[in-house]
Design a protein around this motif. Structure first.
Motif, PDB file in Angstrom:
ATOM      1  N   TYR A   1      16.929 -36.136   0.520  1.00 15.63           N
ATOM      2  CA  TYR A   1      17.463 -34.842   0.925  1.00 15.63           C
ATOM      3  C   TYR A   1      18.876 -34.955   1.501  1.00 15.63           C
ATOM      4  CZ  TYR A   1      12.647 -33.375   0.376  1.00 15.63           C
ATOM      5  OH  TYR A   1      11.419 -33.128  -0.137  1.00 15.63           O
ATOM      6  N   PHE A   2      19.256 -36.153   1.876  1.00 13.14           N
ATOM      7  CA  PHE A   2      20.568 -36.382   2.476  1.00 13.14           C
ATOM      8  C   PHE A   2      21.468 -37.227   1.584  1.00 13.14           C
ATOM      9  CE2 PHE A   2      17.922 -35.396   6.140  1.00 13.14           C
ATOM     10  CZ  PHE A   2      18.707 -34.476   6.789  1.00 13.14           C
ATOM     11  N   LYS A   3      21.200 -37.242   0.277  1.00 14.60           N
ATOM     12  CA  LYS A   3      22.008 -38.086  -0.606  1.00 14.60           C
ATOM     13  C   LYS A   3      23.467 -37.633  -0.657  1.00 14.60           C
ATOM     14  CE  LYS A   3      20.791 -35.697  -4.856  1.00 14.60           C
ATOM     15  NZ  LYS A   3      20.124 -35.790  -6.138  1.00 14.60           N
ATOM     16  N   ASN A   4      23.741 -36.366  -0.433  1.00  9.74           N
ATOM     17  CA  ASN A   4      25.129 -35.877  -0.405  1.00  9.74           C
ATOM     18  C   ASN A   4      25.800 -36.122   0.943  1.00  9.74           C
ATOM     19  OD1 ASN A   4      24.868 -34.952  -3.018  1.00  9.74           O
ATOM     20  ND2 ASN A   4      24.290 -32.896  -2.388  1.00  9.74           N
ATOM     21  N   HIS A   5      25.028 -36.558   1.915  1.00 10.80           N
ATOM     22  CA  HIS A   5      25.562 -36.745   3.266  1.00 10.80           C
ATOM     23  C   HIS A   5      25.468 -38.203   3.721  1.00 10.80           C
ATOM     24  CE1 HIS A   5      25.718 -32.416   3.670  1.00 10.80           C
ATOM     25  NE2 HIS A   5      24.486 -32.363   3.215  1.00 10.80           N
ATOM     26  N   ARG A   6      25.385 -39.126   2.793  1.00  8.58           N
ATOM     27  CA  ARG A   6      25.256 -40.544   3.148  1.00  8.58           C
ATOM     28  C   ARG A   6      26.446 -41.040   3.947  1.00  8.58           C
ATOM     29  NH1 ARG A   6      23.128 -42.262  -2.586  1.00  8.58           N
ATOM     30  NH2 ARG A   6      25.286 -41.748  -2.974  1.00  8.58           N
ATOM     31  N   ARG A   7      27.643 -40.618   3.598  1.00  2.00           N
ATOM     32  CA  ARG A   7      28.838 -41.062   4.330  1.00  2.00           C
ATOM     33  C   ARG A   7      28.820 -40.551   5.765  1.00  2.00           C
ATOM     34  NH1 ARG A   7      34.197 -39.934   1.468  1.00  2.00           N
ATOM     35  NH2 ARG A   7      34.889 -41.368   3.066  1.00  2.00           N
ATOM     36  N   LYS A   8      28.394 -39.306   5.948  1.00  2.00           N
ATOM     37  CA  LYS A   8      28.319 -38.752   7.303  1.00  2.00           C
ATOM     38  C   LYS A   8      27.294 -39.507   8.141  1.00  2.00           C
ATOM     39  CE  LYS A   8      29.464 -34.110   5.768  1.00  2.00           C
ATOM     40  NZ  LYS A   8      28.931 -32.778   5.517  1.00  2.00           N
TER      41      LYS A   8
END
Length: 187
Positions: free
Chosen positions: A75-82
Motif C-alpha cells: 500500500y506504500f509502494k509509491n511512498h518508499r522514499r518518504k
C-alpha cells in the motif's frame, strides 16, 4: 442552522474522535473554535477525545509497521522514499521527531510506520507518543479556543459597523487570491 448546531452537539464528539484517530489537526482546531463560540461542546472533553484517538491511531500505525511490514508495504509502494527518509530521520533524531511530527501535516502517518519499521522499542514509542499526543491536543485545542474567542470578539465589534464586513471579506479574498497566484506560478 439550528438543526446543524444540534447535530454538531450530538455527533461532534464522535466526529472529533474518529477524525483525530487518523490525524485530526483540523478537527481539534475546529473543536476549539466551536467551544469558544458556543456552549454545545466542552473544550476539555474535546482535548481528551482528540488526545485519546490520536494516541491510539499512531500506536496502531506503529504496530502495523513493526509487526505487519509485509502486509502493509504494497500500500506504500509509491511512498518508499518518504518512509526511507523518515527511518533515517528517526534514527538520527529519535524522540524529538516523534514529538514534532504531530504538528507537521502530512508526515503524521509516515513517521509512526517508519518507527515501527526501524525496530523502535514499543514501550518507548508508546510513552513518547502518549506525551506527544497530549502536548498536541492541549496546544491545538487551546489555540483553536483562543482563535475562536478572538473571532467572536472581532465579529461582535464589527456588528456595530455592518458596512465593514463586506470590505473585510473582499480584502481577505483578494489577499488569498494574490498569495495563491504569486506562489502557484511556475518559474
Amino acid at each position: 442552522m439550528q438543526e446543524m448546531i444540534d447535530n454538531l452537539s450530538t455527533y461532534g464528539y464522535l466526529i472529533l474522535f474518529f477524525y483525530s484517530f487518523g490525524g485530526g489537526m483540523v478537527a481539534i482546531l475546529a473543536a476549539g473554535v466551536l467551544c469558544a463560540s458556543s456552549t454545545k461542546l466542552d473544550l476539555h472533553w474535546c482535548i481528551f477525545l482528540a488526545f485519546l484517538a490520536n494516541t491510539l491511531g499512531s500506536t496502531l500505525l506503529f504496530i502495523l509497521g513493526k509487526y505487519y511490514k509485509k502486509d502493509i508495504m504494497p500500500y506504500f509502494k509509491n511512498h518508499r522514499r518518504k518512509i526511507a527518509l523518515a527511518m533515517i530521520k528517526i534514527k538520527k533524531y529519535g524522540d524529538l521527531l516523534l514529538i514534532i511530527q504531530k504538528f507537521i501535516y502530512g508526515v503524521k502517518t509516515i513517521v509512526p510506520i517508519a518507527a515501527g519499521l526501524c525496530k523502535f522499542s514499543f514501550l518507548r514509542f508508546v510513552i513518547i507518543n502518549t506525551l506527544a499526543s497530549l502536548i498536541w491536543a492541549v496546544v491545538l485545542g487551546y489555540a483553536g479556543f483562543i482563535f475562536g474567542n478572538t473571532l467572536k470578539e472581532m465579529f461582535e465589534a464589527l456588528s456595530n459597523y455592518p458596512y465593514i464586513a463586506p470590505v473585510f471579506i473582499i480584502t481577505l479574498a483578494l489577499v488569498i487570491w494574490l498569495y495563491l497566484s504569486r506562489f502557484s506560478k511556475k518559474k
